[in-house]
Design an enzyme around this catalytic site. Structure first.
Site, short mmCIF file in Angstrom:
data_model
loop_
_atom_site.label_atom_id
_atom_site.label_comp_id
_atom_site.label_asym_id
_atom_site.label_seq_id
_atom_site.Cartn_x
_atom_site.Cartn_y
_atom_site.Cartn_z
N LYS A 116 0.87 -1.18 0.00
CA LYS A 116 0.00 0.00 0.00
C LYS A 116 0.90 1.22 0.00
CE LYS A 116 -4.10 2.01 2.10
NZ LYS A 116 -3.69 3.40 2.10
N ASP A 118 2.28 4.97 -0.15
CA ASP A 118 1.84 6.19 0.50
C ASP A 118 2.01 7.36 -0.44
OD1 ASP A 118 0.59 7.07 2.68
OD2 ASP A 118 2.32 7.03 4.01
N LYS A 314 -3.03 -2.43 7.66
CA LYS A 314 -2.07 -1.39 8.01
C LYS A 314 -0.90 -1.94 8.84
CE LYS A 314 -3.99 2.29 6.29
NZ LYS A 314 -4.05 3.48 7.08
S1 IVH Z 1 -6.79 -0.19 -4.52
C1 IVH Z 1 -11.03 -0.39 -5.11
N1 IVH Z 1 -4.23 -0.70 -4.24
O1 IVH Z 1 -4.89 3.60 -0.76
C2 IVH Z 1 -9.59 -0.12 -5.11
N2 IVH Z 1 -5.07 1.35 -3.37
O2 IVH Z 1 -6.77 3.78 1.42
C3 IVH Z 1 -9.16 1.04 -4.29
N3 IVH Z 1 -3.37 2.78 -2.35
O3 IVH Z 1 -7.24 5.54 -2.50
C4 IVH Z 1 -7.71 1.30 -4.28
N4 IVH Z 1 -1.67 1.44 -2.71
O4 IVH Z 1 -4.73 5.88 -3.03
C5 IVH Z 1 -5.22 0.17 -4.01
N5 IVH Z 1 -1.98 -1.27 -4.07
C6 IVH Z 1 -2.97 -0.40 -3.84
C7 IVH Z 1 -2.76 0.83 -3.20
C8 IVH Z 1 -3.84 1.67 -2.98
C9 IVH Z 1 -2.07 2.60 -2.21
C10 IVH Z 1 -4.13 3.95 -1.88
C11 IVH Z 1 -5.08 4.54 -2.87
C12 IVH Z 1 -6.43 4.44 -2.21
C13 IVH Z 1 -6.05 4.39 -0.77
C14 IVH Z 1 -7.13 3.77 0.09
#
Ligand code: IVH
Length: 672
Positions: A116, A118, A314
């Protein structure tokens, strides 16, 4: 000659695109940077000699020189969702269980686990293989048009590698790798400019520049992980295949994404990436698990902005060690003495922390924090920093324990601690300048009497000069008095006076909130105003009557009654009236039962159309009860975006879940 030049230009563009692909997508550059720069230089020279050769997708055209006035809006064809969070292995297990139940399947499911990142989410639209538009997530439905900015990011190809579909919208994250972030901040510091607190802010700040040339100078990069609109091609059947396809099209994806089996696979990945976290070249705050089968994803759908088929797990918040230089007591609006640790400044997950609240004296003693101690400080994301614990091995012999002072450090009045209460208070009331100051700040604040321009500094001076002792004194201030204050000119003094005058026409809820009665926040003030309709009726009500107001329990009712029992407070209210402050009466709410009487609601997550307080207010106005935790007795849970453990608990207990749309319908169905 032009033909030759045209051929050479085309060749250079192809070579540069190929090198970008090797560098950003394959992470396997073939040539040194200097060689790459040479190719760019040659192409630039050719294009300036033969401007007719310039094509819109030429790498020289990434930066357009004309800054726009503001960002346009782009309505997303497919909503950009957010993610729910899991903070523990149990949360992940519960998520997997819900997926199984909803799909009605048994046995391990395949997930794709991804870092994930940042940064900030973007969507990038390619038409016939050419980069056409790029937008931020915005509220998920409409984002900002950042096309010129995204075009400057080399990791985002101007043209997809064939065969590209007629329309493809790729979703991903723009971020700043740590090395680039550190370099940028070092250079900014050397120039005496402001530095960014963390890579995330740096990425967001760099992308949202009206002048794309600034964006171009920032070390941004991107990873893609999702699909928006698609036309003219069959969508991949699996998330893992989607990632492969995006890569083949020339869009960079994380090399650390893996297909894993079941919860065990997810958690194994989480641990492994957690161990590598500090050595990764970019900042991550967790991992994301996504159901691999995209048909199953469809089947599961989403609730209020978050998919049911994915979750963000997280990482534990960041921690750091530092020394407690002192522990001081701050006096708040209600006289509460709050111990605050003054720390040797320490950098924790992106920010420098030097003051941390210790909440109350019991907490200080429970954690046994002493002046001179080395402590563990934690800060998770945007959460307020805290002292986690003391490092006993590092305790110095002269470490000094602190006790609750007997006298207020500000006014010297006695400090009182009611039996069974954690909080100790200064008994000085309005005679304590700290309390006076806080009370005035609260009274003038935007959601109370809303006196624009009456900031903290002004109030401090007015209190110091003894010009204002109670809120009513504000209405006796004169232009010459105001003009004498520091940093106050004739003009701003006149403006402030006008703002004070304007605040005289207020409302009962604002007044009630502004008076600063203990535990009476905005929602309670509104409920009281609605219930009693006038200040007189509230003032003459006894505790039992006050308790009839939705959501007002015995403790709050006692505070309210005590407030209006005080001679001093009555004087202030009378003085406000005498100075011309008015608040029209409200229609008292009918005592009859509302449409939701007898129902209990829990609100969780973020709603996009109202604040949680407003949602609570709307429910209590209809006779419903709103509680903080989910139980079998909960009638409904209202789940906004980023809903977490409460939603999971509700689903476990089989409590019906309303998404925001359904909630609004429920509120609307009784006519308001
Ligand atoms: S998927 C339905 N994949 O995290 C799919 N998000 O907390 C929604 N983010 O708005 C997003 N790495 O900005 C996805 N590998 C990843 C991600 C990711 C970072 C962010 C993204 C999203 C936020 C949600």
């Amino acid at each position: 000659m032009t033909e030759e030049a045209a051929a050479r230009a085309a060749e250079l563009r192809a070579q540069i695109a190929q090198h970008d692909y090797r560098y950003y997508v394959l992470d396997d550059p073939l040539i040194p940077d200097a060689e790459y720069d040479r190719l760019m230089l040659e192409l630039r020279a050719l294009e300036s000699a033969h401007p007719e050769l310039i094509t819109p997708d030429s790498p020289t055209q990434r930066v357009s020189g004309t800054p726009g006035g503001s960002f346009g809006e782009i309505v997303h064809k497919v909503a950009m969702l957010s993610l729910d969070n899991a903070f523990s292995e149990e949360d992940v297990q519960a998520f997997d269980r819900r997926v199984h139940e909803r799909l009605g399947v048994t046995g391990d499911l395949d997930y794709v686990a991804e870092p994930k990142l940042d940064g900030l989410a973007v969507t990038v639209i390619y038409r016939d293989g050419l980069l056409a538009q790029a937008a931020t997530r915005g509220d998920g439905l409409t984002g900002e048009d950042v096309t010129p900015n995204v075009r400057t990011i080399r990791a985002v190809p101007q043209r997809l590698r064939p065969p590209a579909p007629p329309l493809l919208e790729a979703r991903g994250e723009i971020f700043m790798p740590l090395a680039g972030f550190e370099r940028m901040n070092r250079e900014a510091r050397e120039r005496g400019e402001k530095v960014f607190v963390n890579p995330r802010n740096a990425a967001a700040g760099s992308l949202r520049q009206l002048d794309a040339r600034i964006t171009a100078s920032r070390p941004l990069t991107a990873f893609f992980y999702g699909l928006g609109a698609l036309e003219g091609a069959a969508p991949p059947a699996r998330q893992s295949e989607l990632l492969e396809w995006l890569r083949r099209l020339g869009l960079p994806t994380s090399r650390d994404a893996r297909t894993v089996r079941g919860v065990a696979g997810c958690l194994g990945y989480y641990r492994e990436l957690g161990e590598r976290r500090s050595s990764l070249p970019y900042q991550i705050d967790g991992v994301v698990y996504k159901l691999d089968d995209r048909a199953d994803q469809e089947r599961l759908g989403f609730v209020s902005r978050a998919p049911r088929w994915a979750i963000a797990h997280k990482f534990a918040p960041d921690e750091a060690l530092t020394v407690v230089r002192d522990i001081e007591f701050q006096v708040g609006r209600t006289g509460a003495l709050t111990p605050v640790a003054r720390l040797a400044p320490v950098f924790v997950s992106g920010v420098t922390v030097s003051n941390v609240t210790l909440h109350n004296i019991d907490e200080v003693h429970r954690k046994d924090v002493r002046v001179g101690d080395t402590v563990v400080v934690r800060r998770a994301g945007d959460v307020i920093p805290e002292v986690v614990s003391v490092v006993p091995d590092r305790r110095r012999e002269d470490a000094r324990p602190v006790q609750l002072p007997e006298r207020c450090p500000v006014c010297g009045s006695r400090v009182l601690r009611v039996e069974g209460e954690a909080v100790a208070r200064c008994t000085g009331g309005f005679t304590c300048s700290a309390q006076r100051q806080e009370a005035l700040r609260h009274f003038a604040s935007r959601r109370a009497l809303d006196i624009e321009g009456l900031g903290e500094r002004m109030i401090e001076q007015l209190v110091e000069r003894d010009q204002v002792k109670s809120p009513a004194d504000l209405y006796a201030l004169t232009l010459p008095q105001l003009a004498q204050l520091e940093r106050m000119g004739e003009k701003s003094a006149a403006n402030l006076l006008a703002a004070i005058e304007k605040s005289k026409q207020t409302t009962l809820p604002r007044l009630l909130y502004g008076l600063g009665i203990r535990d009476v926040g905005e929602a309670t003030a509104l409920a009281l105003a609605r219930h009693f309709g006038s200040l007189e009726r509230l003032m003459s009500a006894d505790e039992r009557t006050i308790q009839q107001v939705p959501d007002v329990g015995p403790v709050v009712a006692a505070h309210i009654a005590a407030f209006f029992a005080s001679e001093e407070h009555l004087r202030v209210i009378k003085a406000l009236r005498d100075k011309g402050v008015t608040w029209p009466d409200l229609e008292p709410a009918p005592r009859s039962t509302g449409s939701l009487t007898g129902r209990t609601f829990v609100i969780t997550g973020t709603l996009s159309s109202m604040t949680r307080e407003q949602a609570q207010e709307a429910l209590t106005a209809r006779g419903a009860k709103v509680t903080a935790s989910v139980s079998k007795k909960t009638s409904y849970i209202v789940a906004g975006g980023e809903a977490g453990s409460k939603l999971a608990r509700a689903e476990e207990l089989g409590v019906p879940v309303l998404d925001e749309q359904q909630f609004l319908e429920l509120l609307g169905s009784d006519g308001g």
